[in-house]
Design a protein around this motif. Structure first.
Motif, PDB file in Angstrom:
ATOM      1  N   THR A 134       0.813  -1.214   0.000  1.00  0.00           N
ATOM      2  CA  THR A 134       0.000   0.000   0.000  1.00  0.00           C
ATOM      3  C   THR A 134       0.846   1.264   0.000  1.00  0.00           C
ATOM      4  N   GLN A 135       2.059   1.185   0.512  1.00  0.00           N
ATOM      5  CA  GLN A 135       2.884   2.384   0.634  1.00  0.00           C
ATOM      6  C   GLN A 135       4.356   1.994   0.567  1.00  0.00           C
ATOM      7  N   MET A 136       5.151   2.844  -0.067  1.00  0.00           N
ATOM      8  CA  MET A 136       6.593   2.618  -0.164  1.00  0.00           C
ATOM      9  C   MET A 136       7.296   3.947   0.086  1.00  0.00           C
ATOM     10  N   MET A 137       8.277   3.943   0.996  1.00  0.00           N
ATOM     11  CA  MET A 137       9.012   5.153   1.337  1.00  0.00           C
ATOM     12  C   MET A 137      10.508   4.919   1.146  1.00  0.00           C
ATOM     13  N   GLY A 138      11.159   5.847   0.452  1.00  0.00           N
ATOM     14  CA  GLY A 138      12.591   5.766   0.221  1.00  0.00           C
ATOM     15  C   GLY A 138      13.293   6.981   0.805  1.00  0.00           C
ATOM     16  N   GLU A 139      14.446   6.773   1.396  1.00  0.00           N
ATOM     17  CA  GLU A 139      15.222   7.853   1.994  1.00  0.00           C
ATOM     18  C   GLU A 139      16.662   7.766   1.504  1.00  0.00           C
ATOM     19  N   LEU A 155      11.424   9.961  -0.829  1.00  0.00           N
ATOM     20  CA  LEU A 155      10.377   9.578  -1.768  1.00  0.00           C
ATOM     21  C   LEU A 155       9.344   8.731  -1.038  1.00  0.00           C
ATOM     22  N   GLU A 156       8.081   9.094  -1.188  1.00  0.00           N
ATOM     23  CA  GLU A 156       6.989   8.334  -0.569  1.00  0.00           C
ATOM     24  C   GLU A 156       5.937   8.041  -1.631  1.00  0.00           C
ATOM     25  N   VAL A 157       5.614   6.750  -1.806  1.00  0.00           N
ATOM     26  CA  VAL A 157       4.691   6.312  -2.849  1.00  0.00           C
ATOM     27  C   VAL A 157       3.512   5.600  -2.210  1.00  0.00           C
ATOM     28  N   HIS A 158       2.293   5.967  -2.624  1.00  0.00           N
ATOM     29  CA  HIS A 158       1.078   5.284  -2.187  1.00  0.00           C
ATOM     30  C   HIS A 158       0.465   4.592  -3.401  1.00  0.00           C
ATOM     31  N   PHE A 159       0.098   3.313  -3.215  1.00  0.00           N
ATOM     32  CA  PHE A 159      -0.495   2.543  -4.302  1.00  0.00           C
ATOM     33  C   PHE A 159      -2.014   2.556  -4.178  1.00  0.00           C
ATOM     34  N   LEU A 160      -2.688   2.310  -5.301  1.00  0.00           N
ATOM     35  CA  LEU A 160      -4.142   2.378  -5.340  1.00  0.00           C
ATOM     36  C   LEU A 160      -4.762   1.453  -4.308  1.00  0.00           C
ATOM     37  N   ALA A 163       2.424  10.071  -4.978  1.00  0.00           N
ATOM     38  CA  ALA A 163       3.813  10.013  -4.537  1.00  0.00           C
ATOM     39  C   ALA A 163       4.268  11.421  -4.196  1.00  0.00           C
ATOM     40  N   THR A 164       5.158  11.523  -3.219  1.00  0.00           N
ATOM     41  CA  THR A 164       5.757  12.801  -2.858  1.00  0.00           C
ATOM     42  C   THR A 164       7.267  12.643  -2.826  1.00  0.00           C
ATOM     43  N   VAL A 165       7.954  13.679  -3.276  1.00  0.00           N
ATOM     44  CA  VAL A 165       9.414  13.702  -3.278  1.00  0.00           C
ATOM     45  C   VAL A 165       9.847  15.013  -2.629  1.00  0.00           C
ATOM     46  N   ASP A 166      10.810  14.934  -1.705  1.00  0.00           N
ATOM     47  CA  ASP A 166      11.284  16.115  -1.003  1.00  0.00           C
ATOM     48  C   ASP A 166      12.787  16.229  -1.121  1.00  0.00           C
ATOM     49  N   GLY A 167      13.253  17.476  -1.257  1.00  0.00           N
ATOM     50  CA  GLY A 167      14.679  17.753  -1.225  1.00  0.00           C
ATOM     51  C   GLY A 167      15.389  17.493  -2.524  1.00  0.00           C
ATOM     52  N   ASN A 168      15.854  18.561  -3.172  1.00  0.00           N
ATOM     53  CA  ASN A 168      16.632  18.436  -4.406  1.00  0.00           C
ATOM     54  C   ASN A 168      15.919  17.573  -5.450  1.00  0.00           C
ATOM     55  N   VAL A 169      14.665  17.896  -5.700  1.00  0.00           N
ATOM     56  CA  VAL A 169      13.870  17.109  -6.636  1.00  0.00           C
ATOM     57  C   VAL A 169      14.327  17.386  -8.067  1.00  0.00           C
ATOM     58  N   VAL A 170      14.546  16.316  -8.822  1.00  0.00           N
ATOM     59  CA  VAL A 170      14.902  16.418 -10.233  1.00  0.00           C
ATOM     60  C   VAL A 170      14.004  15.467 -11.022  1.00  0.00           C
ATOM     61  N   HIS A 219      10.095  20.396  -3.704  1.00  0.00           N
ATOM     62  CA  HIS A 219       9.086  19.425  -3.303  1.00  0.00           C
ATOM     63  C   HIS A 219       8.253  19.067  -4.521  1.00  0.00           C
ATOM     64  N   ALA A 220       7.871  17.799  -4.614  1.00  0.00           N
ATOM     65  CA  ALA A 220       7.056  17.324  -5.742  1.00  0.00           C
ATOM     66  C   ALA A 220       5.992  16.372  -5.217  1.00  0.00           C
ATOM     67  N   GLU A 221       4.783  16.474  -5.779  1.00  0.00           N
ATOM     68  CA  GLU A 221       3.690  15.554  -5.481  1.00  0.00           C
ATOM     69  C   GLU A 221       3.168  14.985  -6.790  1.00  0.00           C
ATOM     70  N   TYR A 222       2.977  13.656  -6.795  1.00  0.00           N
ATOM     71  CA  TYR A 222       2.539  12.970  -8.012  1.00  0.00           C
ATOM     72  C   TYR A 222       1.193  12.303  -7.770  1.00  0.00           C
ATOM     73  N   GLU A 223       0.259  12.461  -8.738  1.00  0.00           N
ATOM     74  CA  GLU A 223      -1.032  11.783  -8.716  1.00  0.00           C
ATOM     75  C   GLU A 223      -1.058  10.744  -9.823  1.00  0.00           C
ATOM     76  N   GLY A 224      -1.247   9.484  -9.432  1.00  0.00           N
ATOM     77  CA  GLY A 224      -1.249   8.423 -10.421  1.00  0.00           C
ATOM     78  C   GLY A 224      -2.405   8.503 -11.392  1.00  0.00           C
TER      79      GLY A 224
END
Length: 840
Positions: free
Chosen positions: A439-444, A466-471, A509-516, A539-544
């Motif tokens: 349901t959720q994946m977080m990367g640091e 990076l934090e990802v939420h699945f449907l 999904a959300t991405v924080d810090g030095n987003v490219v 900062h970045a936010e992604y909608e699937g």
């Protein structure tokens, strides 16, 4: 994959079964040797026999207490003299207090005094009555109690554990060797207790060494927490003195699954509880739904209540499970198991290279093709946490990988193209929901996410976190929504055609810090590779659903020849469209040129980069069109345009601007060619005596249309009502103005600067004012090369000029010369020139 505590604990039941058999041997054989010395039977039968109607009874007493009684319906002394047969034998063994009696019965026993052996010729039944304490250990103890001196001892614990019911043992062919103290049988052995029943083929008890051996086909059926547990082993040995049980080919079946080991070694405490289990020659754990965990070797440590505390599996751990269209496999060289205080699995620590692989097929509704998703996890170390779901069962709650995690995936709908994805980070934590779905994946740390869309566009997003939420629909295993059903963005935007329920689809999904972010469109065969888009932000936010990416924190986008920054930027990754909000700044560079600076950039006819500022902007990747709104202003060198709305189209090489209110007209500023000007700095003057420098053209209108290919701009009155043009030498109002620009570098200013106005044409109710004169007509043509204005009209309404000094004149055309302030009137084949000096 569901893992139960029972499958890891059940091997302890092997010890319980062997304890039951050991208890039989301890109580039966021990008493037999101590209180019924078989050497003395024939002699005593000859001395102390008391003849009764039903046969012979022999009683042995000591200190006024009966130790045992032997009943035989008949005793036959054989001719050899050293052997005797006892028929219909019943041996009663009395406890110290005489309240319990254990019995051994058999149809016939043969005793060989010379060999020192006794053998039951037929079936033998042994009944051990319920003891309150261990009779041979606690003299004078009361039934139903355990003495402090024996509490915690192995036999004391065994006796107490069976106090609730008697033990029944059945076998045949039993032989007892008096010299070695060994009782053996090769026949079938059956035993039953209140806890369960079991059997084996062949058994040996060495009373001298306290070693019990169940030769083969060992079976034990017990009930644990109301559920049956079936234990099987090829061979089992119990060492009373060492408190160790050894087994080969042990398999335990229970409601939640199965556990098996090629070899098992169980260490016990003095009270009979298990201390440690060591499994070798292959340890396998299987759940009821078919999930399996295998390893060559393994061990478990237990507390005083036989609950596991920790364990370890080594030699190459493998895992596999399947169900509901989903398959999962995994491997690691070693695994550590940690349990909570209730003995339920809490954590599994995998190390030295972890691989987890899942494959799932989702059946969609209607006629949509099935969706296949594959995902693989790789990390040096991984910790899997479990949550209890009751009844001794546990399921995966989370997984955490460290040391650099790589997660790759592939999705495919029907026979369509395979779309890959890849996620990496120093540390990754995944959360699991119902049916063990992610349901959720977080990367640091150095986190990145790569995807390829159905259209072939490759996307990569990286950042510090990076934090990802699945449907949720995918996590719960529900069916997917048909592809042609529109879904709505979470942010409340317009409906977006898409698909939901994809087991690999990202909900957000959300991405924080030095987003490219980089995005590379698919290159069609035979076509040049399109330019890649690159975006940076804090900062970045992604909608699937809809594939929207929202950038904040000083976002900046570089899309080939376009550089864009704003307070916030929204990117539709499926189409590449971008929407910028707040303090928008954009710069156009010619695409594909070294350094990005080149000639011919779409702007307003000038050279070098074109810059735009506005409140918001919208960039359409497919059409190459960019729309700027809210006090938009574009400039390119000295040329500029400002308007409420400015639209640039890189594909068509056009620029348009428009206004819907007269208070905010379109304003354009250009340089005129002014070829008659001499080089600046030479000190020379033009024919008019004015310094030789390009003049500035300023125009106000309701709209603007400019084509870079034609080098032509058309300005309409629109909401402004009239087009106002100021060329420096004259001001003009009209319904429409057309500008023709010189090509860059062609007849340009001496410095080679901006492209300049070659010709300006005003049409429709033209009014021109210059040097105090006022002219009217239908068309005015201004030449930047000559500085002349040619005013014309119609046959019905010829052009007219009003001069304060000379009055009003008219003709077919009126020509103003801005350099010498002269006016020429042409008409009926004649030309008149009027020189006028403008009043100061």
């Amino acid at each position: 994959m569901r893992v139960t505590i029972e499958r890891l604990r059940t091997l302890v039941l092997v010890a319980g079964g062997l304890v039951i058999v050991a208890l039989v041997a301890f109580l039966v054989v021990g008493r037999w040797r101590a209180r019924f010395n078989i050497r003395e039977i024939p002699k005593r039968l000859g001395v102390d026999i008391k003849q009764e109607s039903n046969g012979v009874t022999y009683t042995q007493s000591h200190g006024g207490h009966t130790l045992f009684k032997i009943h035989a319906s008949k005793v036959v002394q054989l001719a050899q003299g050293s052997r005797a047969l006892l028929h219909d034998v019943q041996i009663e063994l009395y406890s110290v207090d005489g309240k319990t009696v254990d019995r051994i019965t058999g149809n016939e026993f043969e005793y060989d005094q010379k060999a020192g052996t006794a053998k039951a010729a037929g079936p033998v039944e042994i009944t051990i009555e319920r003891p309150g304490v261990a009779p041979a250990i606690a003299p004078n103890a009361k039934a139903g109690s355990a003495t402090p001196g024996n509490k915690g001892t192995l036999l004391g614990n065994m006796a107490s554990s069976t106090a609730s019911g008697q033990i029944e043992v059945k076998t045949s062919g039993l032989t007892f060797d008096q010299k070695t103290g060994t009782a053996t049988t090769s026949e079938h052995v059956e035993f039953s207790t209140l806890q369960g029943d079991g059997s084996s083929l062949g058994a040996t008890f060495d009373s001298e060494n306290g070693q019990l051996t169940l030769e083969r086909t060992v079976e034990l059926n017990v009930r644990r927490a109301g559920a049956p547990v079936m234990l099987r082993a090829q061979h089992a040995e119990m060492a009373r003195n060492d408190l160790v049980c050894r087994m080969r080919g042990a398999v335990a079946n229970y409601r939640e699954g199965q556990a098996s080991a090629g070899g098992a070694l169980i260490h016990f405490r003095a009270d009979g509880t298990a201390v440690r289990l060591d499994a070798s020659e292959g340890l396998s754990l299987t759940t009821a739904n078919g999930a399996r965990v295998n390893a060559p070797n393994g061990s478990l440590d237990f507390d005083e209540q036989n609950r596991p505390q920790r364990g370890r599996m080594e030699g190459g751990v493998t895992m596999e499970s399947a169900g509901e269209g989903r398959q999962a496999t995994g491997s690691a060289p070693a695994a550590d198991l940690l349990f909570n205080g209730r003995g339920v699995l809490r954590r599994v620590h995998l190390e030295r290279g972890v691989t987890l692989h899942t494959e799932q097929t989702t059946v969609t509704e209607g006629n949509q093709p099935e969706l296949r998703a594959r995902r693989e996890w790789r990390s040096p170390v991984a910790d899997i946490d479990f949550r209890s779901v009751g009844k001794g069962q546990a399921e995966i709650a989370s997984i955490r990988g460290t040391g650099g995690v790589v997660i790759t995936g592939e999705t495919q709908r029907g026979s369509g193209a395979v779309t890959p994805s890849r996620m990496t980070a120093d540390t990754v934590t995944g959360q699991f929901g119902e049916k063990q779905q992610i349901t959720q994946m977080m990367g640091e740390g150095h986190a990145s996410l790569e995807q390829t869309t159905a259209t072939g566009t490759h996307q990569k997003t990286s950042g510090n976190q990076l934090e990802v939420h699945f449907l949720a629909s995918a996590a719960s295993g529900s069916k997917t929504v048909p592809e042609n059903k529109p879904t709505r963005s979470k942010k409340g935007g317009k409906p977006v055609e898409g698909q939901a329920g994809d087991s690999a689809q990202i909900e957000s999904a959300t991405v924080d810090g030095n987003v490219v972010l980089t995005q590379t469109p698919f290159a069609k065969p035979g076509e040049a590779a399109p330019s890649a888009m690159r975006a940076t932000a804090g900062h970045a936010e992604y909608e699937g659903i809809g594939e929207w990416l929202h950038l904040t924190g000083s976002p900046r986008i570089d899309d080939g020849g376009l550089q864009l920054s704003a307070d916030k930027v929204d990117v539709a990754q499926a189409s590449g469209d971008a929407f910028a909000h707040g303090d928008v700044k954009a710069t156009w560079l010619e695409e594909g040129k070294s350094g990005g600076m080149s000639q011919g950039v779409i702007g307003l006819g000038g050279q070098g980069p074109a810059h735009v500022i506005a409140r918001e902007a919208q960039v359409h990747e497919g059409t190459g069109e960019a729309t700027f709104r809210g006090r938009a202003r574009l400039w390119q060198e000295a040329n500029s345009v400002s308007a409420p709305v400015i639209v640039l189209n890189r594909t068509r090489q056009t620029l348009t601007a428009r206004s819907d209110a007269a208070a905010e007209p379109v304003n354009i500023v250009l340089l005129s060619a002014n070829r008659g000007a001499v080089a600046q700095g030479s000190g020379a003057k033009s024919a008019s005596g004015k310094p030789g420098s390009p003049s500035v053209v300023r125009i106000k209108s309701g709209d603007l249309k400019y084509s870079e290919a034609e080098r032509k701009a058309t300005l309409g009155a629109g909401s402004a009502g009239r087009v106002e043009a100021d060329t420096g030498g004259a001001t003009t109002t009209s319904n429409e103005v057309e500008l023709v620009l010189l090509a860059p570098g062609n007849h340009a200013a001496p410095s080679g600067g901006s492209a300049q106005v070659d010709r300006m044409t005003a049409r429709g109710h033209v009014v021109v004012n210059s040097a105090g004169r006022r002219g009217t007509g239908e068309q005015l043509v201004y030449s930047g090369e000559t500085g002349e204005y040619v005013l014309t009209g119609t046959s019905a309404a010829p052009p007219r000029l009003t001069d304060p000094a000379r009055g009003t004149v008219s003709g077919e055309s009126l020509i103003f010369n801005s350099r010498d302030d002269s006016v020429s009137i042409e008409g009926q084949g004649q030309k008149t020139t009027t020189e006028t000096t403008s009043p100061k």
